[in-house]
Design a protein around this motif. Structure first.
Motif, PDB file in Angstrom:
ATOM      1  N   ASN A 173       0.803  -1.232   0.000  1.00  0.00           N
ATOM      2  CA  ASN A 173       0.000   0.000   0.000  1.00  0.00           C
ATOM      3  C   ASN A 173       0.831   1.276   0.000  1.00  0.00           C
ATOM      4  N   SER A 174       2.157   1.155   0.056  1.00  0.00           N
ATOM      5  CA  SER A 174       2.985   2.365   0.100  1.00  0.00           C
ATOM      6  C   SER A 174       3.327   2.834  -1.302  1.00  0.00           C
ATOM      7  N   VAL A 175       3.960   4.006  -1.351  1.00  0.00           N
ATOM      8  CA  VAL A 175       4.290   4.635  -2.629  1.00  0.00           C
ATOM      9  C   VAL A 175       5.460   3.893  -3.274  1.00  0.00           C
ATOM     10  N   LEU A 176       5.349   3.631  -4.573  1.00  0.00           N
ATOM     11  CA  LEU A 176       6.417   2.976  -5.313  1.00  0.00           C
ATOM     12  C   LEU A 176       7.553   3.967  -5.543  1.00  0.00           C
ATOM     13  N   SER A 177       8.756   3.609  -5.149  1.00  0.00           N
ATOM     14  CA  SER A 177       9.898   4.496  -5.319  1.00  0.00           C
ATOM     15  C   SER A 177      10.224   4.669  -6.796  1.00  0.00           C
ATOM     16  N   ASN A 178      11.068   5.630  -7.088  1.00  0.00           N
ATOM     17  CA  ASN A 178      11.502   5.831  -8.463  1.00  0.00           C
ATOM     18  C   ASN A 178      12.274   4.612  -8.952  1.00  0.00           C
ATOM     19  N   TYR A 179      12.181   4.354 -10.241  1.00  0.00           N
ATOM     20  CA  TYR A 179      12.918   3.233 -10.816  1.00  0.00           C
ATOM     21  C   TYR A 179      14.402   3.577 -10.914  1.00  0.00           C
ATOM     22  N   SER A 180      15.215   2.550 -10.875  1.00  0.00           N
ATOM     23  CA  SER A 180      16.661   2.713 -10.962  1.00  0.00           C
ATOM     24  C   SER A 180      17.078   3.101 -12.368  1.00  0.00           C
ATOM     25  N   SER A 181      18.358   3.404 -12.516  1.00  0.00           N
ATOM     26  CA  SER A 181      18.903   3.625 -13.847  1.00  0.00           C
ATOM     27  C   SER A 181      18.816   2.321 -14.639  1.00  0.00           C
ATOM     28  N   SER A 182      18.867   2.443 -15.949  1.00  0.00           N
ATOM     29  CA  SER A 182      18.713   1.264 -16.798  1.00  0.00           C
ATOM     30  C   SER A 182      19.928   0.339 -16.697  1.00  0.00           C
ATOM     31  N   THR A 183      19.639  -0.962 -16.742  1.00  0.00           N
ATOM     32  CA  THR A 183      20.658  -2.009 -16.697  1.00  0.00           C
ATOM     33  C   THR A 183      20.374  -2.987 -17.825  1.00  0.00           C
ATOM     34  N   ALA A 184      21.405  -3.396 -18.534  1.00  0.00           N
ATOM     35  CA  ALA A 184      21.218  -4.309 -19.658  1.00  0.00           C
ATOM     36  C   ALA A 184      20.566  -5.606 -19.188  1.00  0.00           C
TER      37      ALA A 184
END
Length: 341
Positions: free
Chosen positions: A59-70
């Motif tokens: 139920n909590s807020v989804l954090s920002n996504y990480s930098s892209s990884t291959a």
């Protein structure tokens, strides 16, 4: 109930939805399937690379996504930190972290104070999520960073001895940045233990979730007891030692036997091996063709069922035929040798 718990694993990821989806989390004990603590998400960034995110609870807020990884084999480490006092717990995720040393800063963390903290953390859950194509391996749960992510999971390690050598065999379940394995050997004596010495190297497989088999043969050893261990080295130079195994080299039939010297002909040294039928005094001598004794290679107590090896150095002697003679228990046996300068 307190402190940190870590989950580390390798994921061989080939596809994920661009909208993002949860695929792993911690849960309470017993599992209720609804807690979703340290809820781990993955998505395709739209270019074929992967991004990861984490949230404290369902139920909590989804954090920002990480930098892209291959896409491919990726090391993930997730932690849940239980902090006393209500809603203070913190969740973290590391994407392809450096393994040596102290715990590094996380790629992402979340401590949403509005989310309700669980009573305890007791389970790890992996979810078969729609749109995610992946294999997960090397799963490890720990309560400290040092014990969480391992560069290599060694599945087994065995040493088998022969009359004059040792064959080592080992396998890995997963590998991460594995440059290779150094083989180290130590002689185990009755009175004194020698230090470890490097005797070989076997190339690793880099990063893989597939099981791998390895072997190494250490040959032409003197009879005795030896210990072996593996030093796994990653591409950064960091290394991990794995458990040692001890073996006895030179076990042999309980019989009076004088083996042919090797090499033969020789210049100027050659090795002579022998066994005795029972424990007792044994003497190994060398004579020239005139019957004159030129060397005593062994004189003392010998143990039945063990292979003995001695070296004959003829550098101060003339070219010619020599005879080795083994005496033990009232019996004797002889062999001819050819020394050619």
């Amino acid at each position: 109930y307190s402190g940190k718990v870590y989950l580390s694993f390798l994921i061989d990821l080939s596809a994920a939805p661009t909208t993002g989806v949860a695929f792993a989390h911690f849960d309470e004990d017993p599992i209720d399937g609804n807690s979703f603590n340290a809820d781990l998400h993955v998505r395709d960034d739209g270019t074929g690379d992967a991004q990861f995110a984490i949230r404290k609870t369902f139920n909590s807020v989804l954090s920002n996504y990480s930098s892209s990884t291959a896409m491919g084999t990726i090391l993930l480490v997730v932690s849940y930190e239980v902090v006393a006092g209500g809603s203070n717990d913190t969740v973290r995720v590391w994407v392809n972290p450096n393994l040596p040393g102290a715990e590094p800063p996380p790629t992402i963390q979340s401590d949403d104070p509005l989310a309700t903290d669980p009573a305890n953390i007791g389970s790890v859950v992996f979810v078969a999520s729609s749109g995610v194509s992946a294999t997960i391996a090397g799963i490890r749960v720990a309560t400290s960073w040092d014990e969480a992510p391992l560069p290599v999971q060694l599945a087994n390690f065995a040493a088998t001895s022969s009359r004059s050598g040792v064959e080592l065999r080992w396998s890995t379940a997963t590998e991460l940045n594995n440059y290779g394995f150094e083989i180290e050997r130590r002689s185990v004596g009755a009175e004194e233990q020698e230090g470890w010495a490097r005797v070989g190297f076997v190339q690793g497989a880099g990063t893989t979730t597939d099981p791998r088999e390895y072997s190494f043969v250490d040959s032409d050893l003197w009879p005795g007891r030896y210990a072996y261990r593996i030093k796994q080295i990653d591409f950064s130079g960091a290394y991990t030692y794995y458990s040692a195994a001890e073996v006895e080299v030179g076990l042999a039939p309980q019989e009076l036997a004088l083996e042919p010297n090797y090499p033969n002909p020789f210049n100027p040294t050659t090795n002579i091996s022998f066994t005795v039928p029972e424990d007792g005094r044994a003497v190994l001598r060398v004579y020239n063709m005139l019957g004159q004794e030129v060397a005593v290679l062994f004189e003392g107590e010998a143990v039945a069922g063990r292979l003995y090896r001695a070296t004959f150095d003829a550098s101060a002697l003339p070219t010619g035929v020599y005879v080795s003679r083994l005496e033990s228990g009232g019996q004797s046996v002889m062999r001819k040798m050819l020394f050619v300068k």
